[in-house]
Write a protein that holds these residues in place. Structure first.
Motif, mmCIF file in Angstrom:
data_model
loop_
_atom_site.group_PDB
_atom_site.id
_atom_site.type_symbol
_atom_site.label_atom_id
_atom_site.label_comp_id
_atom_site.label_asym_id
_atom_site.label_seq_id
_atom_site.Cartn_x
_atom_site.Cartn_y
_atom_site.Cartn_z
ATOM 1 N N GLY A 26 0.813 -1.215 0.000
ATOM 2 C CA GLY A 26 0.000 0.000 0.000
ATOM 3 C C GLY A 26 0.842 1.258 0.000
ATOM 4 N N TYR A 27 1.901 1.283 0.809
ATOM 5 C CA TYR A 27 2.743 2.475 0.835
ATOM 6 C C TYR A 27 3.495 2.653 -0.481
ATOM 7 C CZ TYR A 27 5.373 6.365 2.520
ATOM 8 O OH TYR A 27 5.875 7.619 2.660
ATOM 9 N N ASN A 28 3.920 1.549 -1.081
ATOM 10 C CA ASN A 28 4.582 1.654 -2.380
ATOM 11 C C ASN A 28 3.620 2.143 -3.452
ATOM 12 O OD1 ASN A 28 7.334 0.960 -1.945
ATOM 13 N ND2 ASN A 28 6.697 -1.135 -1.563
ATOM 14 N N THR A 29 2.346 1.825 -3.321
ATOM 15 C CA THR A 29 1.349 2.358 -4.243
ATOM 16 C C THR A 29 1.240 3.871 -4.087
ATOM 17 O OG1 THR A 29 0.165 0.253 -4.166
ATOM 18 C CG2 THR A 29 -1.056 2.162 -4.980
ATOM 19 N N PHE A 33 1.917 6.787 -6.929
ATOM 20 C CA PHE A 33 1.031 7.937 -7.127
ATOM 21 C C PHE A 33 1.830 9.238 -7.068
ATOM 22 C CE2 PHE A 33 -1.705 11.230 -5.221
ATOM 23 C CZ PHE A 33 -2.644 11.348 -6.234
ATOM 24 N N ARG A 34 2.770 9.330 -6.158
ATOM 25 C CA ARG A 34 3.585 10.543 -6.031
ATOM 26 C C ARG A 34 4.486 10.752 -7.243
ATOM 27 N NH1 ARG A 34 5.162 9.946 0.344
ATOM 28 N NH2 ARG A 34 3.130 10.610 1.119
ATOM 29 N N ARG A 35 4.889 9.681 -7.883
ATOM 30 C CA ARG A 35 5.704 9.822 -9.093
ATOM 31 C C ARG A 35 4.851 10.241 -10.284
ATOM 32 N NH1 ARG A 35 10.459 5.343 -9.237
ATOM 33 N NH2 ARG A 35 11.264 5.787 -7.162
ATOM 34 N N LEU A 36 3.583 9.871 -10.283
ATOM 35 C CA LEU A 36 2.702 10.215 -11.393
ATOM 36 C C LEU A 36 2.105 11.611 -11.240
ATOM 37 C CD1 LEU A 36 0.767 6.843 -11.792
ATOM 38 C CD2 LEU A 36 2.642 7.694 -13.199
ATOM 39 N N LEU A 44 0.892 18.293 1.286
ATOM 40 C CA LEU A 44 0.021 17.289 0.669
ATOM 41 C C LEU A 44 0.565 15.879 0.879
ATOM 42 C CD1 LEU A 44 -0.884 19.081 -2.679
ATOM 43 C CD2 LEU A 44 -2.347 18.744 -0.686
ATOM 44 N N MET A 45 1.868 15.718 0.737
ATOM 45 C CA MET A 45 2.465 14.396 0.973
ATOM 46 C C MET A 45 2.315 13.996 2.443
ATOM 47 S SD MET A 45 5.765 14.198 -1.578
ATOM 48 C CE MET A 45 6.802 15.161 -0.571
#
Length: 135
Positions: A26-29, A33-36, A44-45
Protein backbone atom coordinates in the motif's frame (compact mmCIF):
# COMPACT_ATOMS: atom_id res chain seq x y z
CA UNK A 1 1.27 -33.73 18.49
CA UNK A 2 1.46 -29.97 18.07
CA UNK A 3 -0.53 -28.10 20.68
CA UNK A 4 -3.39 -25.80 19.77
CA UNK A 5 -1.52 -22.79 21.15
CA UNK A 6 1.46 -23.35 18.85
CA UNK A 7 -0.88 -23.78 15.87
CA UNK A 8 -2.68 -20.56 16.79
CA UNK A 9 0.62 -18.66 17.19
CA UNK A 10 1.86 -19.98 13.84
CA UNK A 11 -1.37 -18.91 12.15
CA UNK A 12 -1.21 -15.47 13.82
CA UNK A 13 2.40 -15.01 12.73
CA UNK A 14 1.64 -15.98 9.13
CA UNK A 15 -1.31 -13.58 9.07
CA UNK A 16 0.80 -10.75 10.49
CA UNK A 17 3.56 -11.40 7.93
CA UNK A 18 0.93 -11.27 5.19
CA UNK A 19 -0.56 -8.02 6.48
CA UNK A 20 2.90 -6.48 6.84
CA UNK A 21 3.45 -7.19 3.14
CA UNK A 22 0.06 -5.68 2.32
CA UNK A 23 0.95 -2.54 4.28
CA UNK A 24 4.26 -2.20 2.39
CA UNK A 25 2.44 -2.78 -0.91
CA UNK A 26 0.00 0.00 0.00
CA UNK A 27 2.74 2.48 0.84
CA UNK A 28 4.58 1.65 -2.38
CA UNK A 29 1.35 2.36 -4.24
CA UNK A 30 1.36 5.81 -2.65
CA UNK A 31 4.96 6.22 -3.85
CA UNK A 32 3.83 5.38 -7.40
CA UNK A 33 1.03 7.94 -7.13
CA UNK A 34 3.59 10.54 -6.03
CA UNK A 35 5.70 9.82 -9.09
CA UNK A 36 2.70 10.22 -11.39
CA UNK A 37 1.15 13.27 -9.75
CA UNK A 38 3.70 15.88 -8.77
CA UNK A 39 2.93 17.50 -5.44
CA UNK A 40 3.56 21.20 -5.06
CA UNK A 41 4.04 21.08 -1.32
CA UNK A 42 5.27 18.75 1.35
CA UNK A 43 1.99 19.38 3.18
CA UNK A 44 0.02 17.29 0.67
CA UNK A 45 2.47 14.40 0.97
CA UNK A 46 2.27 14.67 4.76
CA UNK A 47 -1.52 14.49 4.63
CA UNK A 48 -1.30 11.39 2.42
CA UNK A 49 1.09 9.80 4.93
CA UNK A 50 -1.14 10.66 7.89
CA UNK A 51 -4.19 9.15 6.17
CA UNK A 52 -2.17 6.04 5.28
CA UNK A 53 -0.90 5.55 8.83
CA UNK A 54 -4.34 6.11 10.34
CA UNK A 55 -5.73 3.40 8.04
CA UNK A 56 -2.85 1.07 8.93
CA UNK A 57 -3.36 1.75 12.63
CA UNK A 58 -7.06 0.94 12.40
CA UNK A 59 -6.31 -2.29 10.51
CA UNK A 60 -3.60 -3.31 12.99
CA UNK A 61 -6.03 -2.72 15.85
CA UNK A 62 -8.68 -4.79 14.05
CA UNK A 63 -6.19 -7.60 13.48
CA UNK A 64 -5.10 -7.59 17.13
CA UNK A 65 -8.73 -7.52 18.21
CA UNK A 66 -9.78 -10.46 16.03
CA UNK A 67 -6.64 -12.56 16.56
CA UNK A 68 -6.07 -12.06 20.23
CA UNK A 69 -8.95 -10.09 21.75
CA UNK A 70 -6.89 -6.91 21.59
CA UNK A 71 -3.96 -8.23 23.59
CA UNK A 72 -0.70 -7.01 22.09
CA UNK A 73 1.72 -9.82 21.31
CA UNK A 74 5.29 -9.02 20.31
CA UNK A 75 5.54 -11.73 17.69
CA UNK A 76 2.49 -10.33 15.87
CA UNK A 77 4.02 -6.85 15.82
CA UNK A 78 7.30 -8.40 14.68
CA UNK A 79 5.40 -10.22 11.93
CA UNK A 80 4.02 -6.90 10.63
CA UNK A 81 7.49 -5.38 10.57
CA UNK A 82 9.24 -8.42 9.06
CA UNK A 83 6.52 -8.81 6.43
CA UNK A 84 6.86 -5.18 5.38
CA UNK A 85 10.67 -5.38 5.28
CA UNK A 86 10.62 -8.61 3.27
CA UNK A 87 8.19 -7.14 0.73
CA UNK A 88 10.22 -3.95 0.47
CA UNK A 89 13.51 -5.76 -0.04
CA UNK A 90 12.11 -8.39 -2.41
CA UNK A 91 9.61 -6.43 -4.49
CA UNK A 92 9.37 -2.81 -3.37
CA UNK A 93 11.72 -1.03 -5.75
CA UNK A 94 10.84 -3.33 -8.65
CA UNK A 95 7.11 -2.77 -8.08
CA UNK A 96 7.46 1.02 -7.89
CA UNK A 97 9.82 1.26 -10.88
CA UNK A 98 7.94 -0.94 -13.34
CA UNK A 99 4.37 -0.05 -12.40
CA UNK A 100 5.32 3.64 -12.69
CA UNK A 101 6.81 3.02 -16.14
CA UNK A 102 3.77 1.03 -17.22
CA UNK A 103 1.32 3.70 -16.04
CA UNK A 104 3.35 6.50 -17.66
CA UNK A 105 3.32 4.51 -20.92
CA UNK A 106 -0.44 3.99 -20.68
CA UNK A 107 -1.14 7.60 -19.70
CA UNK A 108 1.17 9.19 -22.33
CA UNK A 109 -1.45 9.16 -25.14
CA UNK A 110 -4.03 10.59 -22.75
CA UNK A 111 -1.66 13.41 -21.80
CA UNK A 112 -1.06 14.18 -25.48
CA UNK A 113 -4.79 14.16 -26.18
CA UNK A 114 -5.45 16.55 -23.30
CA UNK A 115 -2.67 18.85 -24.53
CA UNK A 116 -4.17 18.94 -28.06
CA UNK A 117 -7.67 19.62 -26.71
CA UNK A 118 -6.26 22.37 -24.50
CA UNK A 119 -4.53 24.02 -27.48
CA UNK A 120 -7.71 23.88 -29.59
CA UNK A 121 -9.82 25.29 -26.77
CA UNK A 122 -7.36 28.13 -26.26
CA UNK A 123 -7.42 28.92 -29.99
CA UNK A 124 -11.22 28.80 -29.96
CA UNK A 125 -11.47 31.20 -27.02
CA UNK A 126 -8.89 33.57 -28.55
CA UNK A 127 -10.80 33.53 -31.86
CA UNK A 128 -14.09 34.24 -30.05
CA UNK A 129 -12.51 37.10 -28.11
CA UNK A 130 -11.42 38.62 -31.41
CA UNK A 131 -14.94 38.36 -32.85
CA UNK A 132 -16.48 40.16 -29.87
CA UNK A 133 -14.33 43.27 -30.53
CA UNK A 134 -15.27 43.40 -34.22
CA UNK A 135 -19.00 43.73 -33.56
Amino acid sequence: MISDIILWESDALIQSLFWGMIFAFGYNTIRIFRRLVHHKSVLLMSIEDIIYWICVGIKVFAIYYTLNNGIIRGFILGGFIIGAVVFQLAFGSIYVKYVTKMLLFILAPLKKFIAVVKIHLCKLFIRNEGNKHEV
